[in-house]
Design an enzyme around this catalytic site. Structure first.
Site, short mmCIF file in Angstrom:
data_model
loop_
_atom_site.label_atom_id
_atom_site.label_comp_id
_atom_site.label_asym_id
_atom_site.label_seq_id
_atom_site.Cartn_x
_atom_site.Cartn_y
_atom_site.Cartn_z
N ASP A 32 0.82 -1.21 0.00
CA ASP A 32 0.00 0.00 0.00
C ASP A 32 0.86 1.26 0.00
O ASP A 32 0.49 2.28 -0.60
CB ASP A 32 -0.91 0.01 1.23
CG ASP A 32 -2.09 -0.95 1.07
OD1 ASP A 32 -2.22 -1.55 -0.01
OD2 ASP A 32 -2.87 -1.10 2.03
N ALA A 154 -6.68 2.89 8.02
CA ALA A 154 -5.27 3.05 8.40
C ALA A 154 -5.18 3.61 9.83
O ALA A 154 -5.77 3.06 10.75
CB ALA A 154 -4.56 3.95 7.38
N SER A 158 -7.07 2.66 13.81
CA SER A 158 -6.35 2.33 15.04
C SER A 158 -6.69 3.29 16.18
O SER A 158 -6.52 2.96 17.35
CB SER A 158 -4.83 2.36 14.80
OG SER A 158 -4.45 1.43 13.82
#
Length: 291
Positions: A32, A154, A158
């Site tokens: 990525d 991403a 989190s």
């Protein structure tokens, strides 16, 4: 048919000052992060279609494995592949007077997120957030994240942010460890203009990171302005699958109606193990233990 059949001349090294309109296709090999780097090369004007191949790692932006490169390239050039325009962010850094900071006049084009973080400072970051010129809140936290739907899986994820489908046009504002428990992530319309300004009361500068590749410092009264970019990045997906419906009269071949959505659903289940329950170790036995 081999990939070499499509190369008409020797490759040249791409430079940022080259006219991007002369590029018809971008092929990335890696993970990525390779796609994020490719996106950063196109700061002005439209981005050519991007065909991404995985070299053994799994990611949300890697629809093809390198072993299938011949078939994937053939589909792309024959027009059978689908394209998902993934939203990008247009980001500008402003000084205390509201002028562009030195070295950032052209701005930045981001595919995932812009992150403001206290970095090494022991003090919490004090940031004023404005939406379309209206003051939203004064954030006292480790930092703030503004992400695209693509970036929602991403750093934002989190930090407790939601998962957003990549076809949506929206801005996601996610706090990082806020002092207030009532400061929850916000999903904003893609037409919003968001400004994050370092408060005059801030006891330390704040680090600003763009797609994890470029880190700079923002001092009190300096800010970052973020809005949807007019130039998304067109990512080539797998071609639509077909299914056969056998009837007494004939066999009909139809396209799956929600192929793009199905790929996204498959990915969050396979890569994130979405809503997978924990299994008790007492209920999980190996054949040896059962004997």
């Amino acid at each position: 048919m081999t990939g070499g059949a499509f190369i008409q001349r020797s490759p040249v090294i791409f430079e940022k000052n080259v006219d991007s309109t002369s590029i018809n296709l971008v092929i990335t090999l890696g993970g990525d992060g390779t796609i994020l780097h490719a996106s950063s090369l196109f700061r002005e004007g439209p981005v050519p279609p991007v065909l991404s191949f995985s070299l053994g790692t799994l990611g949300f932006l890697l629809p093809f494995h390198i072993e299938s490169y011949q078939k994937a390239i053939a589909h792309a050039f024959s027009g059978h592949a689908t394209v998902l325009p993934r939203m990008r962010l247009a980001c500008r850094l402003l000084d205390a007077n509201g002028d562009h900071r030195s070295g950032s006049a052209s701005g930045f084009q981001l595919m995932n997120e812009v992150t403001l973080h206290r970095g090494r400072s022991p003090h919490l970051a004090m940031i004023d957030a404005y939406i379309d010129g209206q003051h939203l809140t004064e954030s006292l936290s480790d930092g703030l994240i503004i992400s695209t739907p693509t970036g929602s899986t991403a750093y934002s994820l989190s930090s407790g942010g939601p998962i957003v489908h990549p076809s949506m046009k929206a801005l996601l504002l996610t706090p990082i460890c806020p002092r207030s428990l009532s400061f929850r992530p916000l999903l904003l319309p893609g037409t919003c203009r968001v400004e994050l300004r370092i408060s005059r009361k801030s006891r330390a500068p704040v680090e600003v990171s763009m797609d994890g590749q470029d880190v700079r410092l923002l001092h009190p009264d300096q800010s970052v302005v973020v809005e949807a970019s007019p130039y998304p990045i067109p990512c080539i997906n797998r071609p639509p699958e077909t299914r056969r419906s056998t009837t007494p009269e004939e066999t009909v071949v139809t396209k799956a109606p929600t192929q793009e959505s199905d790929g996204w659903v498959r990915d969050i289940n396979r890569l994130l193990h979405f809503n997978t329950s924990f299994k008790s170790s007492a209920l999980v036995h190996t054949p040896h233990e059962k004997e």
